[in-house]
Design a protein around this motif. Structure first.
Motif, short mmCIF file in Angstrom:
data_model
loop_
_atom_site.label_atom_id
_atom_site.label_comp_id
_atom_site.label_asym_id
_atom_site.label_seq_id
_atom_site.Cartn_x
_atom_site.Cartn_y
_atom_site.Cartn_z
N THR A 200 0.85 -1.19 0.00
CA THR A 200 0.00 0.00 0.00
C THR A 200 0.89 1.24 0.00
O THR A 200 1.95 1.25 0.62
N TRP A 201 0.47 2.26 -0.72
CA TRP A 201 1.23 3.51 -0.74
C TRP A 201 0.27 4.69 -0.78
O TRP A 201 -0.85 4.59 -1.30
N THR A 202 0.71 5.78 -0.17
CA THR A 202 -0.11 6.98 -0.06
C THR A 202 0.67 8.17 -0.60
O THR A 202 1.86 8.36 -0.28
N ILE A 203 0.00 9.00 -1.43
CA ILE A 203 0.59 10.20 -2.02
C ILE A 203 -0.24 11.41 -1.58
O ILE A 203 -1.45 11.46 -1.80
N TYR A 210 -0.07 17.74 -9.21
CA TYR A 210 -0.90 16.57 -9.53
C TYR A 210 0.04 15.45 -10.00
O TYR A 210 1.07 15.70 -10.62
N HIS A 211 -0.31 14.22 -9.68
CA HIS A 211 0.57 13.10 -10.02
C HIS A 211 -0.22 11.81 -10.23
O HIS A 211 -1.24 11.57 -9.57
N THR A 212 0.31 11.02 -11.16
CA THR A 212 -0.08 9.61 -11.30
C THR A 212 1.09 8.78 -10.76
O THR A 212 2.24 9.06 -11.07
N SER A 213 0.78 7.80 -9.94
CA SER A 213 1.84 6.93 -9.41
C SER A 213 1.45 5.47 -9.62
O SER A 213 0.26 5.12 -9.64
N ILE A 225 -2.66 4.97 -9.15
CA ILE A 225 -3.55 5.95 -8.52
C ILE A 225 -3.23 7.34 -9.08
O ILE A 225 -2.15 7.59 -9.60
N TYR A 226 -4.21 8.27 -8.95
CA TYR A 226 -4.05 9.63 -9.48
C TYR A 226 -4.79 10.60 -8.58
O TYR A 226 -5.88 10.30 -8.07
N LEU A 227 -4.19 11.79 -8.40
CA LEU A 227 -4.85 12.85 -7.63
C LEU A 227 -4.47 14.20 -8.21
O LEU A 227 -3.29 14.45 -8.50
N ASN A 228 -5.48 15.09 -8.36
CA ASN A 228 -5.27 16.47 -8.80
C ASN A 228 -6.09 17.38 -7.88
O ASN A 228 -7.32 17.45 -8.00
N PRO A 229 -5.44 18.08 -6.95
CA PRO A 229 -6.17 18.95 -6.01
C PRO A 229 -6.82 20.16 -6.66
O PRO A 229 -7.69 20.80 -6.05
N VAL A 230 -6.38 20.55 -7.86
CA VAL A 230 -6.89 21.71 -8.61
C VAL A 230 -6.93 22.96 -7.75
O VAL A 230 -7.93 23.73 -7.79
N THR A 238 -4.59 6.84 -1.80
CA THR A 238 -3.91 5.60 -1.40
C THR A 238 -4.23 4.48 -2.37
O THR A 238 -5.40 4.32 -2.78
N GLY A 239 -3.22 3.71 -2.72
CA GLY A 239 -3.40 2.53 -3.55
C GLY A 239 -2.99 1.28 -2.78
O GLY A 239 -2.06 1.32 -1.96
N THR A 240 -3.66 0.17 -3.04
CA THR A 240 -3.37 -1.10 -2.35
C THR A 240 -3.40 -2.24 -3.36
O THR A 240 -4.17 -2.21 -4.33
N ALA A 241 -2.56 -3.24 -3.13
CA ALA A 241 -2.54 -4.41 -4.01
C ALA A 241 -2.18 -5.64 -3.19
O ALA A 241 -1.36 -5.57 -2.27
N VAL A 242 -2.82 -6.75 -3.51
CA VAL A 242 -2.48 -8.06 -2.95
C VAL A 242 -1.97 -8.90 -4.11
O VAL A 242 -2.71 -9.16 -5.07
N VAL A 243 -0.72 -9.30 -4.06
CA VAL A 243 -0.10 -9.89 -5.24
C VAL A 243 0.89 -10.98 -4.84
O VAL A 243 1.53 -10.90 -3.78
N LEU A 244 1.00 -12.00 -5.69
CA LEU A 244 1.99 -13.06 -5.50
C LEU A 244 3.34 -12.57 -6.02
O LEU A 244 3.44 -12.16 -7.18
N VAL A 245 4.35 -12.62 -5.16
CA VAL A 245 5.67 -12.13 -5.52
C VAL A 245 6.67 -13.28 -5.39
O VAL A 245 6.67 -13.99 -4.38
N ASN A 246 7.49 -13.46 -6.39
CA ASN A 246 8.52 -14.49 -6.36
C ASN A 246 9.77 -13.99 -5.66
O ASN A 246 10.04 -12.78 -5.62
N GLN A 247 10.51 -14.90 -5.12
CA GLN A 247 11.74 -14.54 -4.43
C GLN A 247 12.69 -13.80 -5.39
O GLN A 247 12.92 -14.23 -6.51
N GLY A 248 13.20 -12.66 -4.91
CA GLY A 248 14.12 -11.87 -5.72
C GLY A 248 13.46 -10.81 -6.58
O GLY A 248 14.17 -9.98 -7.19
N ASP A 249 12.12 -10.81 -6.65
CA ASP A 249 11.43 -9.79 -7.45
C ASP A 249 11.54 -8.41 -6.78
O ASP A 249 11.49 -8.28 -5.55
#
Length: 280
Positions: A200-203, A210-213, A225-230, A238-249
């Motif tokens: 999970t990460w928060t910008i 404004y940024h896309t990350s 994720i994307y945010l533009n306060p204008v 905040t973006g979140t992901a549940v993902v299978l990660v291999n050793q060394g990735d």
């Protein structure tokens, strides 16, 4: 030569012998007839081949089929599982019997008038029995080792100006780094083992920024994720992901290929951060 041709050869050899015998001169000695000897020898050879083929067929008929082999393997596995279960139950019964015996002895001694006069030499014996029972219980506990914990949490110590595309966000202040798999200088988490992870990460942005990350796992974009306060809000996304990660990735957060401008904010009023941990 197949088994089906043997009877035909034998029959031909029989006619040949009969013909040779009938038309042979009366004074001719059959024992010295070359054709006769060859025919007899050939018949014996054919009979021997038939016998060998019969033995082979009998052997093949006695072999178990593939389904029979599979059934035998399943039966052996079932028997082994039942044997292991019996061993576990017997050990559990021994533990319970020992524990019950100790509790009964303590109960009798407590009720007995002589309990108040127990000598110091008897007390260590009771404690010894308790220790033995405890050790047995410990031995019966599962021996599987839990998955070693891996977790990290880091944030920007100050505002960060990544106005370029595909800029890796190196969150430099590390709060948690169990397993030491997160590297703050490069902003990269390197998986120490294969498993299912949560990231999970928060910008935080405000004003005209404004940024896309993007979250990348092994150089593949997993979430964006994307945010533009204008110029109207001071907020975060905040973006979140549940993902299978291999050793060394490698796992990291970077700016996207479009829509990037201004500073990413991070201070005591709100942190831009990156975190992750292993589930299993």
């Amino acid at each position: 030569m197949s088994l089906q041709t043997f009877p035909v050869l034998i029959l031909c050899a029989f006619y040949f012998l009969t013909y040779s015998y009938i038309y042979a001169d009366q004074d001719e000695n059959v024992d010295v007839n070359t054709d006769w000897k060859w025919a007899v020898r050939k018949i014996k050879e054919l009979e021997e081949q038939v016998r060998i083929q019969d033995e082979r067929i009998l052997t093949l008929e006695k072999r178990p089929t593939a389904s029979e082999w599979a059934s035998m393997v399943d039966i052996r596995k079932t028997v082994q599982k039942q044997h292991d279960r019996i061993v576990q139950l017997e050990a559990r019964i021994d533990e319970l019997e020992t524990q019950t015996e100790i509790e009964n002895n303590e109960l009798v001694e407590t009720r007995s008038p002589e309990h108040m006069h127990v000598t110091n030499s008897k007390r260590p014996m009771i404690h010894s029995k308790r220790s033995m029972a405890k050790n047995k219980r410990l031995l019966l506990q599962p021996t599987t080792v839990p998955v070693e914990t891996v977790a990290f949490f880091a944030y920007f110590s100050t505002h960060n100006p990544p106005s370029t595309h595909h800029h890796i966000l190196a969150f430099d202040t590390v709060i948690t780094n169990v397993g030491k798999a997160y590297h703050p200088h490069s902003g990269t988490f390197i998986a120490p083992r294969t498993g299912l992870y949560v990231f999970t990460w928060t910008i935080r942005l405000w004003g005209s920024s404004y940024h896309t990350s993007e979250l990348l796992v092994d150089n593949n974009i997993v979430n964006t994720i994307y945010l533009n306060p204008v110029d109207q809000i001071d907020g975060s996304v905040t973006g979140t992901a549940v993902v299978l990660v291999n050793q060394g990735d490698d796992v990291l957060v970077r700016t996207g290929s479009t829509y990037n401008n201004g500073d990413i904010k991070s201070d005591t009023n709100g942190r831009s951060s990156f975190a992750g941990w292993i589930l299993m």
